[in-house]
Design an enzyme around this catalytic site. Structure first.
Site, PDB file in Angstrom:
ATOM      1  N   ASP A   1      -5.282   4.728   4.210  1.00 18.33           N
ATOM      2  CA  ASP A   1      -3.937   5.141   4.619  1.00 18.33           C
ATOM      3  C   ASP A   1      -3.990   6.122   5.774  1.00 18.33           C
ATOM      4  O   ASP A   1      -3.170   6.074   6.703  1.00 18.33           O
ATOM      5  CB  ASP A   1      -3.225   5.834   3.455  1.00 18.33           C
ATOM      6  CG  ASP A   1      -2.939   4.937   2.281  1.00 18.33           C
ATOM      7  OD1 ASP A   1      -1.758   4.796   1.910  1.00 18.33           O
ATOM      8  OD2 ASP A   1      -3.889   4.364   1.714  1.00 18.33           O
TER       9      ASP A   1
ATOM     10  N   SER B   1     -14.942   3.752  -3.013  1.00 23.89           N
ATOM     11  CA  SER B   1     -14.357   4.153  -1.740  1.00 23.89           C
ATOM     12  C   SER B   1     -13.170   3.239  -1.448  1.00 23.89           C
ATOM     13  O   SER B   1     -12.563   2.671  -2.373  1.00 23.89           O
ATOM     14  CB  SER B   1     -15.402   4.083  -0.627  1.00 23.89           C
ATOM     15  OG  SER B   1     -14.918   4.638   0.575  1.00 23.89           O
ATOM     16  N   GLN B   2     -12.822   3.108  -0.180  1.00 20.32           N
ATOM     17  CA  GLN B   2     -11.769   2.217   0.295  1.00 20.32           C
ATOM     18  C   GLN B   2     -12.229   1.653   1.638  1.00 20.32           C
ATOM     19  O   GLN B   2     -13.321   2.003   2.106  1.00 20.32           O
ATOM     20  CB  GLN B   2     -10.441   2.974   0.442  1.00 20.32           C
ATOM     21  CG  GLN B   2      -9.528   2.878  -0.759  1.00 20.32           C
ATOM     22  CD  GLN B   2      -8.094   3.285  -0.430  1.00 20.32           C
ATOM     23  OE1 GLN B   2      -7.836   4.114   0.441  1.00 20.32           O
ATOM     24  NE2 GLN B   2      -7.153   2.718  -1.151  1.00 20.32           N
TER      25      GLN B   2
ATOM     26  N   GLY C   1      -8.235  -1.777  -1.259  1.00 19.99           N
ATOM     27  CA  GLY C   1      -6.889  -1.401  -0.857  1.00 19.99           C
ATOM     28  C   GLY C   1      -5.870  -2.478  -1.156  1.00 19.99           C
ATOM     29  O   GLY C   1      -4.674  -2.206  -1.197  1.00 19.99           O
TER      30      GLY C   1
ATOM     31  N   ASP D   1      -4.718  -4.109  -3.877  1.00 19.90           N
ATOM     32  CA  ASP D   1      -4.608  -4.245  -5.321  1.00 19.90           C
ATOM     33  C   ASP D   1      -3.133  -4.480  -5.690  1.00 19.90           C
ATOM     34  O   ASP D   1      -2.360  -3.541  -5.654  1.00 19.90           O
ATOM     35  CB  ASP D   1      -5.176  -3.037  -6.058  1.00 19.90           C
ATOM     36  CG  ASP D   1      -4.811  -1.702  -5.410  1.00 19.90           C
ATOM     37  OD1 ASP D   1      -4.393  -1.640  -4.235  1.00 19.90           O
ATOM     38  OD2 ASP D   1      -4.941  -0.692  -6.114  1.00 19.90           O
TER      39      ASP D   1
ATOM     40  N   GLU E   1       6.781   1.950   1.554  1.00 19.34           N
ATOM     41  CA  GLU E   1       5.366   1.575   1.483  1.00 19.34           C
ATOM     42  C   GLU E   1       5.133   0.155   1.968  1.00 19.34           C
ATOM     43  O   GLU E   1       4.126  -0.136   2.608  1.00 19.34           O
ATOM     44  CB  GLU E   1       4.899   1.720   0.037  1.00 19.34           C
ATOM     45  CG  GLU E   1       3.460   1.333  -0.206  1.00 19.34           C
ATOM     46  CD  GLU E   1       3.138   1.238  -1.687  1.00 19.34           C
ATOM     47  OE1 GLU E   1       1.948   1.312  -2.017  1.00 19.34           O
ATOM     48  OE2 GLU E   1       4.073   1.084  -2.508  1.00 19.34           O
TER      49      GLU E   1
ATOM     50  N   GLU F   1       1.987  -2.648  -9.663  1.00 26.82           N
ATOM     51  CA  GLU F   1       1.968  -1.995 -10.969  1.00 26.82           C
ATOM     52  C   GLU F   1       2.930  -0.818 -11.050  1.00 26.82           C
ATOM     53  O   GLU F   1       3.024  -0.168 -12.079  1.00 26.82           O
ATOM     54  CB  GLU F   1       0.547  -1.486 -11.261  1.00 26.82           C
ATOM     55  CG  GLU F   1      -0.499  -2.579 -11.304  1.00 26.82           C
ATOM     56  CD  GLU F   1      -1.895  -2.015 -11.471  1.00 26.82           C
ATOM     57  OE1 GLU F   1      -2.644  -2.571 -12.288  1.00 26.82           O
ATOM     58  OE2 GLU F   1      -2.233  -1.031 -10.792  1.00 26.82           O
TER      59      GLU F   1
END
Length: 538
Positions: free
Chosen positions: A164, A210-211, A313, A315, A499, A514
């Site tokens: 992000d 991590s991402q 990222g 998900d 978002e 979610e």
């Protein structure tokens, strides 16, 4: 554009180099703090599976008012007593995070740019310094220390997030927030040097993954603005992060994988997403436990695949599922992702430049060669000449995934694609992904948030940037203007930047995932301001 500064603008490999700098010493990684589930066994499961809070993230972000042993003793003493209320117990022993959206009332009449400028302050958080030795409870909070101020995404996301932040930084650069840019980059270097990698976010429950690794892109952004000194400043952190991603590569035999690396039958090494834990995610514990019951995979395998998707990222998305299947078929760790390997290519390129700047041409050549080998291997495996698209590669099945996603624009954004490939990607984007509000993330509508009909700011930026890089300007302009128009319309109607967005029907709010739709929103703000400036829009 998102790209590393070419070596042609600096000292070249083979030219007279500056004095050789000593090889940096990588500091040792300290012990990691315990997570909420580790600190509060039994109580944690009771709270999360009992749905004491609508969002499982609430409890893991709470701050205990006493030491864990004291709280657990009280819980074991009181839980069997008549009239015991678990929620009341938690509220008495923990300070809960604020619920809901970021507390901010926008002024729509002041305009979009004023809103963006204000949000940098709204989403800013002060440094979370190392604990005072006198603070006996500091070690039991899930929020990890950061030495400098930072920006959070907004809503339920109360901490810094890795990928992000790069897209947030694009907007900060446009806004001239240079001190905050330096602070964010320093914070990520701090995390790498302390933990050996950048966690998903600065929470103890994220310390197993991590991402998407955008730190090298952050460093390239800083070097473009402030010069080669940034490459030297962050070189140690870059090398340590690279070691994290390549852990175990030297011991792999062809056709095997370990941690985040896969050695392919031909000997090339590429990367995958991975999480070191095989337990349910603490921040989505109830969801994971319930989902595992519907999967044929052993629970440990299912949880690992779910966690690896969180590391991506994305998900969640049909990208990670078996063909035609749902979440129960998730197979993230079997896939060599296009986007991740483009980011590792960027990291190797940036390290080559950092070594060159340090007067170490041999090391620079080594990293440049690694980048070249990665590019050749990735293009050979991921490019599908029939579909004209870059697709993930299933290393276990030795075949490309049939799922087409916006990850296919990464080779354009990072310059790995050939001009002919870029032209075909552009044709595909226009024919299949382009919708009234921008680009859908995949071509499947599954109810998952990283599938159609949703669009996301970071993927829009990378698609636009990649198309511009390969002189596909008309399509890039069309995508950018549709995305800006959608962002602006939602802001005018609601006073919020979100978002994610429904790009197929811009009148509907985005769904899936979610948790409820979040506003704020860091990466949306950053990309939007970048596009407004690129296209000189008000």
């Amino acid at each position: 554009m998102l790209s590393i500064i070419p070596l042609s603008g600096r000292a070249q490999i083979g030219q007279v180099a500056p004095p050789v700098a000593p090889k940096p010493v990588l500091p040792a990684v300290p012990a990691r703090p315990a997570s909420p589930r580790q600190l509060f066994p039994g109580l944690f499961e009771a709270v999360q599976l009992g749905r004491v809070f609508a969002d499982n993230k609430t409890f893991v972000d709470a701050a205990p008012r006493q030491r864990p042993a004291t709280i657990l003793a009280a819980w074991n003493r009181e839980k069997s007593q008549p009239g015991f209320q678990l929620k009341a117990f938690v509220e008495a022993h923990f300070d809960l995070p604020a619920e809901g959206a970021t507390p901010f009332q926008s002024n729509v009449s002041a305009g979009l740019r004023h809103h963006l400028d204000t949000l940098w302050t709204v989403l800013a958080r002060p440094a979370a310094p190392a604990a005072d030795p006198a603070d006996s409870l500091a070690a039991y909070r899930s929020l990890l220390p950061l030495p400098k101020p930072y920006i959070v995404p907004g809503g339920r996301f109360r901490e810094v997030y890795y990928w992000d932040s790069y897209f947030t930084m694009l907007g900060l650069a446009e806004a001239g927030k240079n001190e905050l840019l330096n602070n964010l980059t320093d914070n990520f270097a701090f995390l790498i040097n302390r933990y050996g990698f950048v966690p998903n976010g600065n929470r103890s429950y994220y310390l197993t993954r991590s991402q998407p690794p955008f730190f090298s892109s952050m460093v390239a952004l800083m070097a473009k603005r402030q010069g080669n000194g940034m490459l030297l400043r962050y070189r140690v952190a870059l090398e340590r992060e690279y070691r994290y991603w390549m852990l175990g590569a030297e011991k792999l035999t062809p056709g095997t994988a370990a941690h985040r690396v896969v050695r392919l039958p031909g000997g090339a090494v590429l990367n995958r997403y991975w999480d070191e834990s095989t337990q349910p995610r603490e921040e989505s514990y109830a969801e994971d436990v319930a989902a595992a019951k519907g999967s044929k995979q052993p629970p440990a395998q299912f949880y690992r695949n779910v966690r690896a998707a969180a590391a991506s990222g994305w998900d969640f998305s049909s990208r990670w599922f078996a063909a035609g299947g749902g979440l129960s078929t998730i197979q993230t760790t079997d896939l060599v992702p296009v986007d991740l390997n483009c980011l590792l290519y960027q990291m190797e390129q940036t390290l080559a430049e950092a070594c060159q700047a340090a007067g170490q041409p041999a090391q620079a050549r080594s990293y440049a060669a690694k980048a070249s080998r990665r590019q050749a291997a990735l293009l050979a495996l991921s490019w599908d000449p029939k579909t004209g698209w870059f697709q993930d590669y299933n290393w276990r099945k030795r075949q490309r995934s049939p799922v087409r996603t916006l990850a296919g624009v990464f080779p354009l954004a990072f310059g790995l694609a050939t001009p002919a490939q870029a032209s075909r990607v552009a044709t595909n984007l226009k024919a299949n992904f382009l919708k009234p509000g921008g680009l859908v993330t995949t071509l499947s509508k599954t109810g998952q948030q990283w599938d159609a009909p949703n669009g996301w700011a970071p993927l829009h930026y990378l698609a636009i940037d990649g198309l511009r890089r390969y002189e596909q300007r008309p399509l890039a302009d069309t995508i950018a203007l549709r995305w800006v128009r959608l962002n602006r319309r939602v802001f005018t109607q609601t006073g919020k930047l979100l978002e994610k967005y429904d790009v197929t029907d811009p009148t509907r709010p985005a769904g899936g995932g979610e948790y409820p739709l979040q506003d704020g929103f860091g990466w949306t703000n950053g990309v939007l301001l970048k596009l407004l400036d690129w296209y000189k829009l008000k």
